[in-house]
Design a protein around this motif. Structure first.
Motif, short mmCIF file in Angstrom:
data_model
loop_
_atom_site.label_atom_id
_atom_site.label_comp_id
_atom_site.label_asym_id
_atom_site.label_seq_id
_atom_site.Cartn_x
_atom_site.Cartn_y
_atom_site.Cartn_z
N GLU A 183 41.89 43.34 29.70
CA GLU A 183 41.91 42.87 31.08
C GLU A 183 43.11 41.96 31.33
N ILE A 184 43.36 41.05 30.41
CA ILE A 184 44.50 40.13 30.55
C ILE A 184 45.81 40.93 30.56
N ALA A 185 45.92 41.91 29.67
CA ALA A 185 47.14 42.73 29.61
C ALA A 185 47.32 43.55 30.89
N ALA A 186 46.29 44.27 31.32
CA ALA A 186 46.40 45.10 32.53
C ALA A 186 46.64 44.25 33.75
N ASN A 187 45.99 43.10 33.82
CA ASN A 187 46.16 42.20 34.94
C ASN A 187 47.60 41.68 34.99
N GLY A 188 48.10 41.24 33.88
CA GLY A 188 49.46 40.70 33.84
C GLY A 188 50.53 41.75 34.06
N LEU A 189 50.39 42.90 33.41
CA LEU A 189 51.40 43.94 33.54
C LEU A 189 51.40 44.61 34.91
N SER A 190 50.28 44.56 35.61
CA SER A 190 50.22 45.15 36.96
C SER A 190 50.56 44.13 38.05
N SER A 191 50.66 42.85 37.69
CA SER A 191 50.87 41.76 38.67
C SER A 191 49.73 41.72 39.68
N LEU A 192 48.54 41.97 39.20
CA LEU A 192 47.36 42.03 40.05
C LEU A 192 47.12 40.71 40.78
N ASN A 193 47.20 39.59 40.07
CA ASN A 193 46.92 38.31 40.70
C ASN A 193 47.93 37.98 41.80
N MET A 194 49.18 38.34 41.60
CA MET A 194 50.19 38.10 42.65
C MET A 194 49.90 38.99 43.86
N SER A 195 49.49 40.22 43.61
CA SER A 195 49.14 41.12 44.71
C SER A 195 47.93 40.59 45.48
N ILE A 196 46.95 40.05 44.76
CA ILE A 196 45.79 39.46 45.42
C ILE A 196 46.22 38.27 46.26
N LEU A 197 47.07 37.42 45.72
CA LEU A 197 47.56 36.25 46.46
C LEU A 197 48.25 36.67 47.75
N HIS A 198 49.16 37.64 47.65
CA HIS A 198 49.86 38.12 48.85
C HIS A 198 48.89 38.77 49.84
N SER A 199 47.88 39.45 49.32
CA SER A 199 46.87 40.08 50.19
C SER A 199 46.10 39.04 50.99
N PHE A 200 45.70 37.95 50.33
CA PHE A 200 44.96 36.90 51.02
C PHE A 200 45.81 36.20 52.07
N HIS A 201 47.10 36.18 51.86
CA HIS A 201 48.01 35.55 52.82
C HIS A 201 48.44 36.52 53.92
N GLY A 202 47.96 37.76 53.85
CA GLY A 202 48.29 38.75 54.87
C GLY A 202 49.64 39.41 54.69
N ASN A 203 50.27 39.19 53.54
CA ASN A 203 51.58 39.79 53.26
C ASN A 203 51.38 41.12 52.54
#
Length: 172
Positions: free
Chosen positions: A41-61
């Motif tokens: 999970e840590i590897a897939a999350n980091g390599l996909s930039s999932l958390n950054m995508s979630i952050l941008h999604s919450f900001h409407g970007n």
């Protein structure tokens, strides 16, 4: 010393896995398997930039959420996430059967939900610019994936219940 006859709540195992992949396995006492799922999970999350995508999604970007997200790695995430939840739930049921010295169930539970949840999430993540792209919420790969995942998952759950009911009617 750990009590080996401790009841394992399937719902608690499910919720721990919802919180983080592998945590339901830790709850069930499957420490090595849980650690492997957590590391993946840590590897897939980091390599996909999932958390950054979630952050941008919450900001409407939504365009930034799309640009930062690596789909090749991101498409692994729904499968491991759903598998962790499904496996932890069903393993807790098996553990309880072992402790009560009952036969294991001949079927698994929530299988239809999680199979179609993965398919829906993958379709939603991959085709987020094509499906309902005019609505900002659905332009995000994360929110679109979750929305389609739950929609497909609920459909899968009811399809599984229908199939099981039909199978039981034929046994009468």
């Amino acid at each position: 010393m750990k009590n080996t006859n401790e009841y394992k709540s399937p719902i608690a195992a499910l919720l721990w896995s919802v919180m983080m992949t592998g945590f339901g396995q830790f709850y069930n006492g499957q420490y090595i398997f849980g650690a492997l799922l957590f590391i993946f999970e840590i590897a897939a999350n980091g390599l996909s930039s999932l958390n950054m995508s979630i952050l941008h999604s919450f900001h409407g970007n939504t365009q930034q959420a799309h640009d930062v997200f690596d789909h090749q790695w991101g498409l692994f995430y729904p499968s491991s996430y759903a598998f962790s939840i499904w496996q932890a739930y069903n393993k807790a049921i098996v553990i309880n059967c072992q402790q009560e010295k009952r036969d294991y169930p001949k079927e698994t539970y929530l299988t239809g939900f999680f199979i179609l949840f993965v398919i829906g999430m993958n379709l939603g993540v991959y085709y987020h610019h094509h499906l309902l792209s005019g609505i900002p919420f659905f332009s995000s790969p994360i929110f679109n994936g979750l929305s389609w995942g739950f929609l497909f998952g609920i459909t899968g759950h009811f399809a599984e219940k229908y199939i099981k009911a039909k199978r039981n009617i034929g046994k009468d």
